[in-house]
Design a protein around this motif. Sequence first.
Motif, short mmCIF file in Angstrom:
data_model
loop_
_atom_site.label_atom_id
_atom_site.label_comp_id
_atom_site.label_asym_id
_atom_site.label_seq_id
_atom_site.Cartn_x
_atom_site.Cartn_y
_atom_site.Cartn_z
N LEU A 248 -3.21 1.29 9.53
CA LEU A 248 -2.01 1.40 8.69
C LEU A 248 -1.39 2.77 8.87
N VAL B 138 -1.37 3.14 1.25
CA VAL B 138 -0.84 1.86 0.73
C VAL B 138 -0.22 2.13 -0.63
N CYS C 232 0.54 -1.58 -6.19
CA CYS C 232 1.28 -2.83 -6.45
C CYS C 232 1.80 -2.86 -7.87
N CYS D 172 4.09 -3.02 -2.04
CA CYS D 172 2.78 -3.22 -1.44
C CYS D 172 2.76 -4.41 -0.50
N THR E 215 4.77 -4.50 2.04
CA THR E 215 5.43 -4.07 3.27
C THR E 215 4.51 -4.11 4.48
N HIS E 216 3.35 -3.48 4.38
CA HIS E 216 2.52 -3.38 5.59
C HIS E 216 1.44 -4.43 5.58
N THR E 217 1.84 -5.66 5.39
CA THR E 217 0.88 -6.77 5.43
C THR E 217 1.36 -7.76 6.47
N HIS F 13 4.15 -5.36 10.83
CA HIS F 13 2.70 -5.18 10.78
C HIS F 13 2.03 -5.60 12.07
#
Lengths: 765, 143
Positions: free
Chosen positions: A242, A246, A249, A260, A262-264, A270
């Motif tokens: 990442l 993070v 949330c 939270c 966004t980078h999933t 991602h």
Amino acid sequence: MDMAQPLPFVLDVPETPEDQGSQEPSPYDESEVHDSFHQLIQEQSRWAAQEGLELQQRARGATGSGQHTLSGSEGAHSTATLRILASMPSRTIGRSRGAIISQYYNRTVQLRRRSSRPLLGNLVRSARPSLRMYDLELDPRAQEEEEKQSLLVKELQSLAVAQRDHMLRGMPLSLAEKRSLREKSRTPRGKWRGQRGHGGVCSCCGWLRYACVLTLLAFNALLLLLLLAFIVGPQAAFPPALPGPVPVCTGLELLTGAGCFTHTVMYYGHYSNATLNQPCGGPLEGGRCSPRAGGLPYNMPLAYLFTVGVGFFITCISLVYSMAHSFGESYRVDSTSGIHAITVFCSWDCKVTQKRASRLQQDNIRTRLKELLAEWQLRQGPRSVCRRLRQAAALGLVWLLCLGTALGCAVAVHVFSEFMIQSPETAGQEAALLVLPLVVGLLNLGAPYLCRILAALEPHDSPVLEVYMAICRNLILKLAVLGTLCYHWLGRRVGVLQGQCWEDFVGQELYRFLVMDFVLTLLDTLFGELVWRIISEKKLKRRRKPEFDIARNVLELIYGQTLAWLGVLFSPLLPAVQIIKLLLVFYIKKTSLLANCQAPRRPWLASHMSTVFLTLLCFPAFLGAAVFLCYAVWQVKPSGICGPFRTLDTMYEAGRVWVRHLEAAGPRVSWLPWVHRYLVENTFFVFLVSALLLAVIYLNIQVVRGQRKVICLLKEQISNEGEDKIFLINKLHSIYERKEREERSRFRTSQAAVPPTLFTDERDA
Amino acid sequence: MGGSGSRLSKELLAEYQANPFKERICRVFSTSPTRDRLSFEDFLDLLSVFSDTATPDIKSHYAFRIFDFDDDGTLNREDLSQLVNCLTGESEDTRLSASEMKQLIDNILEESDIDRDGTINLSEFQHVISRSPDFASSFKIVL
């Protein structure tokens, strides 16, 4: 006494009018009316030929000029004529047990042989094709009822159990007869299982939404499955590093999609641009590789491109197939006509059992019939040129206003989006991201209502046209708005967000639009329909609930699905969000429908709507999404810091890079690069395929036109046959009338004991 | 099974007191000589035709027989006018006027009488019904 013609009648027909007062014979009393029609006509024509001229004059006088009509009312016909009429095949088909059994015997045979035409060898030429199946008494080879029954039983025995039950269930015979047939046709080994028929049919609106929603669910589920299996799954198994901490949330993520989420795996950014699970280390480690056990290299960029491409391709094929299939099922010539007949025959709902509800229904039906007649009168009125010009002017004005509304909405969206770009957004202001979706959603909600109000100004000539025009206007509005948004994302945002992950942003925007669309639909259903029902009941004092606007609801579904398709490239989990949204919307709308609305008054619309739905889904919606996808894949430079294509010029280059690898790989796979160079990249092949497709479409259109012509010819033929029938009935009537008059005068003269000479004088006169 | 044991007279059929076609339904399904009583088998027939699982073919077949007030195998003008009177209500103020009735029947015959003989026979009736998607759901009785 020697008369000129002792007629050797073999008929059972009473020749005196003494039982005219008794009840008219009904075809239900089968045993009484089985006369031989053929023989009767022979006798009568022989007798008529002897009478000659007088009869012809009478017939000509009865039929009048031009169109044949039944002479007098049927009540004036003699009992004998009525008996003949009652035994006409078209009138006895419905109740002659023998005919029904024969008909179902033939149907069973056809079912077994899967042929749609009866075998020529078994047919009797004398009967009309439509009557051949009924094996009527007219045919010289007509069988006894027991024979017919045994034939049917034999055929039933050779069917599968399920088919036999289905066939038995469809026969219009009494339960006792069906039971006996079932007993006789039961094979000794097969145990008859009670079979549940398919569930009851919901009301038209419930079914319609169910069918549409089910279709959409199927498409989304298919896409989701592909994406999960080939993109999300592998990436989730090998998560990349990442870029930063993070974010925590908060609840706002569900609305904005940022934060939270966004980078999933939810968003494009991602996904890694390297090959996952590579057995060898990087080239920095030198040429030596120690292959890890069980390792399968997975080229992520290639997988991403191919999965999205294949998903869209499969969706396209299944969409075109469903559309063609549904069109074939629902296409009937003149299916929107016949509104009077359908209203009279189908509108009594037998489920009402309360006297009050029944009276209400009677009132409704009466109102409806009067409305229909009034509408029909209006259409029949002579249309002066002035009136038609006025109508055209009103129509043109309303269209102009609606197009102007659509343009205005598009401009408003453009201006607002530019304003959003210009204004400085603070990082903490996540809620500010929701403003654009809200504005667009409100415009999408309000503008159709405006168009509906404007449409009240235009002349209501044809309800079919009215509905289709409303759909067109709504569609143009949504297309304008979506087009502006697409330009805004791919044209402006890409430039503005240089150096950042613009694909993530576009994915999040589409997520926000989807969620906002859901929220506004909820509010509209709960408040809009409820409030409108209260207003219409209290203020406007209308006794009926507002109609369920099928067109608007179907377009809303299509709009939501278009958003999902637009966003698939940038947010692979968007189909999952769409599935959840569809399920919730379906249940909420169903509840609201039962409480607040009533079924629309145009029954034909429901049966056409699924075809219209699929066509609109395919053409503007899916096509637009496909064009958007192609443009994004071929023309737009992916951002350099995130996503599977970060080092490439366009997303499509990933495919080209792979093909170059294949070329270098060896001669055994050289056909793939060849295919790529000459079929995919070569424009000539695409032109050829499109030309073939156009040719096939044109041929199909011509076939349909030809079939329409055949239907017209057949209709003409049927009405000619009808005229023949009327002519024959009139002739028959005149023959019997004459005979009766003869009998009456003979009876009277014999009673008066007039010498025969006088009688012959009378006759000769 | 029922057979000749129990007989249900039409006055006792509570379900159909509100149905204007109750007389016709009783006559069509009854197999007794006087045609005014339903045996248990007849009642089963009735329920089977009006149930969910009956095919549209069967429903339209029996609907035709119910609408054929004079039992002559076709729907002529008198049948149609009696049918419309049942639908709108029998009393004087609920009926359609004579001109409206004539216009309506003309329109119906224009739309459904394919062979132009002034009556609607079973095939023409079934053809008209096939164009309506909610015939099956309205020709249904739920107990």
